[in-house]
Design a protein around this motif. Structure first.
Motif, short mmCIF file in Angstrom:
data_model
loop_
_atom_site.label_atom_id
_atom_site.label_comp_id
_atom_site.label_asym_id
_atom_site.label_seq_id
_atom_site.Cartn_x
_atom_site.Cartn_y
_atom_site.Cartn_z
N THR A 195 7.82 6.11 -13.02
CA THR A 195 8.93 7.11 -13.14
C THR A 195 9.79 6.93 -14.37
OG1 THR A 195 8.93 7.35 -10.75
CG2 THR A 195 11.16 7.88 -12.04
N VAL A 196 10.12 5.43 -14.75
CA VAL A 196 10.56 4.92 -16.03
C VAL A 196 9.50 4.60 -16.81
CG1 VAL A 196 11.99 3.30 -17.18
CG2 VAL A 196 12.95 4.53 -14.98
N ASN A 197 9.56 5.14 -17.99
CA ASN A 197 8.42 4.89 -19.09
C ASN A 197 8.49 3.11 -19.26
OD1 ASN A 197 6.37 4.37 -20.92
ND2 ASN A 197 7.32 6.05 -22.55
N ASP B 222 0.82 -1.23 0.14
CA ASP B 222 -0.10 0.07 -0.17
C ASP B 222 0.72 1.20 0.20
OD1 ASP B 222 -2.27 -1.63 -0.08
OD2 ASP B 222 -2.58 -1.25 2.15
N LEU B 223 1.81 1.03 0.63
CA LEU B 223 2.84 2.47 0.91
C LEU B 223 3.47 2.66 -0.46
CD1 LEU B 223 4.42 4.52 2.35
CD2 LEU B 223 6.36 2.65 2.91
N LEU B 224 3.96 1.57 -1.24
CA LEU B 224 4.78 1.69 -2.30
C LEU B 224 3.66 1.72 -3.81
CD1 LEU B 224 7.66 -0.92 -1.78
CD2 LEU B 224 7.64 1.43 -1.29
N ARG B 225 2.59 1.37 -3.66
CA ARG B 225 1.67 1.30 -5.07
C ARG B 225 1.83 2.68 -5.58
NH1 ARG B 225 -4.46 -0.64 -5.61
NH2 ARG B 225 -4.67 -0.06 -7.53
N PRO B 226 1.55 3.91 -4.79
CA PRO B 226 1.57 5.26 -5.61
C PRO B 226 2.70 5.53 -6.30
CG PRO B 226 0.93 5.54 -3.44
CD PRO B 226 1.44 4.06 -3.54
N PHE B 227 4.12 5.02 -5.93
CA PHE B 227 5.32 5.33 -6.29
C PHE B 227 5.51 4.35 -7.87
CE2 PHE B 227 5.82 6.27 -1.93
CZ PHE B 227 6.17 7.47 -2.28
N PHE B 228 4.96 3.25 -7.75
CA PHE B 228 4.99 2.42 -8.86
C PHE B 228 4.27 2.95 -9.95
CE2 PHE B 228 7.13 -0.84 -6.22
CZ PHE B 228 7.69 -1.70 -7.06
N ILE C 104 13.28 8.94 -6.80
CA ILE C 104 12.23 9.92 -6.54
C ILE C 104 12.77 10.69 -5.16
CG2 ILE C 104 9.82 10.19 -5.66
CD1 ILE C 104 9.43 7.43 -7.10
N VAL C 105 12.81 12.07 -5.49
CA VAL C 105 13.41 12.83 -4.57
C VAL C 105 12.23 13.99 -4.35
CG1 VAL C 105 15.37 14.46 -3.75
CG2 VAL C 105 15.97 12.49 -5.48
N GLU C 106 11.75 14.04 -3.31
CA GLU C 106 10.79 14.87 -2.94
C GLU C 106 11.02 16.10 -2.25
OE1 GLU C 106 8.22 13.64 -4.57
OE2 GLU C 106 6.59 12.73 -3.38
N LYS D 202 15.90 -4.35 -9.99
CA LYS D 202 15.10 -3.01 -10.17
C LYS D 202 15.62 -2.21 -8.86
CE LYS D 202 10.53 -0.68 -10.14
NZ LYS D 202 10.65 -0.30 -11.64
N THR D 203 15.91 -0.89 -9.06
CA THR D 203 16.44 -0.11 -7.78
C THR D 203 15.33 0.89 -7.69
OG1 THR D 203 18.73 -0.80 -7.98
CG2 THR D 203 18.16 1.48 -7.09
N LEU D 204 14.59 1.04 -6.55
CA LEU D 204 13.81 2.22 -6.39
C LEU D 204 14.21 2.68 -5.11
CD1 LEU D 204 10.92 3.70 -6.94
CD2 LEU D 204 9.79 1.78 -5.57
N VAL D 205 14.56 4.10 -5.16
CA VAL D 205 14.90 5.00 -4.10
C VAL D 205 13.86 6.18 -4.03
CG1 VAL D 205 16.55 6.65 -3.09
CG2 VAL D 205 17.29 4.33 -4.50
#
Length: 447
Positions: A138-140, A128-134, A222-224, A187-190
């Motif tokens: 970010t990468v097409n 649930d936390l990560l879903r919005p970022f997926f 992803i740098v907010e 896959k790297t997700l930051v």
């Protein structure tokens, strides 16, 4: 060492088996995977007349020689990463052939809500936390066939999530290792939430110095707003690995990113590296170091996309080439109409250590705003034999002299890297690759 798999190739049946093996994943992620697989299946492989691919020939690449990893094989004992020397780490992840082998995170960081480790595991535990970022994509996922393949089949990889306002003082380290003939789909997700700070060191390695393999991966940073990230990525596969990757960062309001890449390995590399400055006063610095030998072919497309006003981006790529190796750098600064007062710079310098080496350098600008400062530059040249001769008259061997010149050539990039251990690791790795030239006759120097 072999990896257990369902079958050779990337077929519909193998993909279905792959999805079945990941039954714990959230339904929304499986939907993303299926959509990406459908896109992959409908796409053609890149053609030589595509602008992005006309200087990179992949006709010798055959995906059916590799396998989609399903059942991970036990990881052997792996050497520590080059970037970990003299560094006290806050956490570490070691992956092997698209699966996590070891992971750790300090209790102090875990108590602050930091998530770091296997993306396979954490996307199940914190879906649930990560879903919005997926779902931001970010990468097409449909940029090309490689992007779609990775989006459908990624396995293994790393997540770093830093909550709002948390500053991580100790670097986090991730290493992806590959067996001879293996496949790495990591896959790297930051993700740095507002006001967060962190440093992440990421690198790749092959267990065999001559072993082949396939890497098809992605990096999403992803740098907010008001967050600050230092990210180092060292590509150090063996010189027989096919390396395809899409990498993209989004940097929001008053945030900053220092992104350093080192590209030393692989038989052929085709990498798209993009930074998007999405909020006012975002600041990005990109540092690139490439060193090639043999018949290596490294192609990097960089893209600085200014989407908001008052942003700054500064990109510097340097490459040194031996033997019959080749590098291709295509850089683009794109400034949207809304991105007034943009300050953007890109530069690519190439040092030829052999007359048979080749470097293609193609900078570009696409500017829609009218109040900007955007500049670019590119140079290519050979080693100055006068400098070599001078160093040898001071007692250096020819190899030592070349190493000094190469070190001086890269020094401008090294000076921009704020992590001393990274500077030393890159410098040592490059110096070790300069060939032994002491038995070769030096060209005559005109007095």
């Amino acid at each position: 060492m072999t990896t257990a798999t369902a079958a050779n190739g990337f077929t519909d049946a193998v993909f279905d088996s792959f999805l079945e093996s990941r039954s714990a994943e959230p339904k929304w992620l499986k939907t993303i995977r299926r959509d990406a697989w459908r896109a992959y299946s409908e796409m053609d492989w890149p053609a030589r007349n595509d602008e992005e691919w006309m200087r990179t020939d992949i006709r010798m690449f055959h995906l059916d020689k590799f396998s989609l990893p399903i059942d991970p094989a036990p990881a052997p004992t792996l050497a520590p990463g080059l970037l970990t020397s003299e560094v006290e780490l806050g956490g570490q992840l070691i992956g092997y052939d698209s699966s996590a082998a070891q992971e750790s995170l300090s209790d102090e960081l875990a108590k602050k809500g930091v998530l770091f480790g296997s993306l396979d595991r954490l996307v199940v535990e914190h879906g649930d936390l990560l879903r919005p970022f997926f779902e931001r994509q970010t990468v097409n996922r449909t940029h090309d066939k490689f992007a779609a393949l990775h989006a459908a089949c990624w396995s293994g990889g790393t997540l770093l999530y830093v909550p709002k306002g948390v500053a991580v003082s100790q670097p986090l380290h991730a290493m992806s290792a590959m067996s001879d003939g293996g496949v790495d789909l990591s896959k790297t997700l930051v993700i740095l939430e507002q006001g967060a700070e962190a440093t992440m060191l990421s690198e790749t390695a092959s267990t065999s110095p001559t072993g082949g393999g396939l890497h098809c991966g992605s990096i999403e940073l992803i740098v907010e707003p008001e967050a600050h990230l230092r990210y180092v990525n060292l590509q150090n596969w063996s010189n027989s690995v096919w390396h395809f990757a899409h990498q993209r960062a989004t940097v929001d309001r008053n945030a900053s990113l220092q992104w350093t890449i080192g590209a030393l390995g692989s038989k052929l590399a085709k990498v798209n590296q993009q930074v998007a400055l999405t909020g006012p006063d975002a600041d990005v610095q990109v540092n690139g170091v490439m060193f090639t030998e043999g018949r290596q072919h490294l192609s990097y497309n960089t893209h600085q996309h200014h989407m908001a006003p008052y942003c700054r981006s500064d990109l510097l790529y340097k490459s040194a080439l031996q033997d019959r190796s080749r590098t291709v750098w295509r850089g683009m600064i794109k400034v949207d109409l809304a991105a007034q007062r943009t300050d953007a710079y890109q530069r690519n310098d190439n040092l030829m250590l052999a007359p048979t080496a080749r470097a293609d350098s193609i900078p570009g600008l696409e500017i829609e705003a009218d109040d900007v400062r955007c500049t670019h530059g590119s140079t290519s040249g050979r080693v100055d034999e006068q400098q070599v001769f001078y160093a040898m008259t001071r007692g250096y061997t020819r190899t030592e002299a070349i190493r000094l010149i190469v070190a001086g050539f890269f020094q401008q990039v090294f000076d921009r890297i704020t992590i001393e251990s990274v500077r030393n690791a890159l410098g040592d790795a490059i110096a070790s690759r300069v060939q032994d030239l002491d038995q070769q006759a030096a060209p005559e120097v005109q007095g």
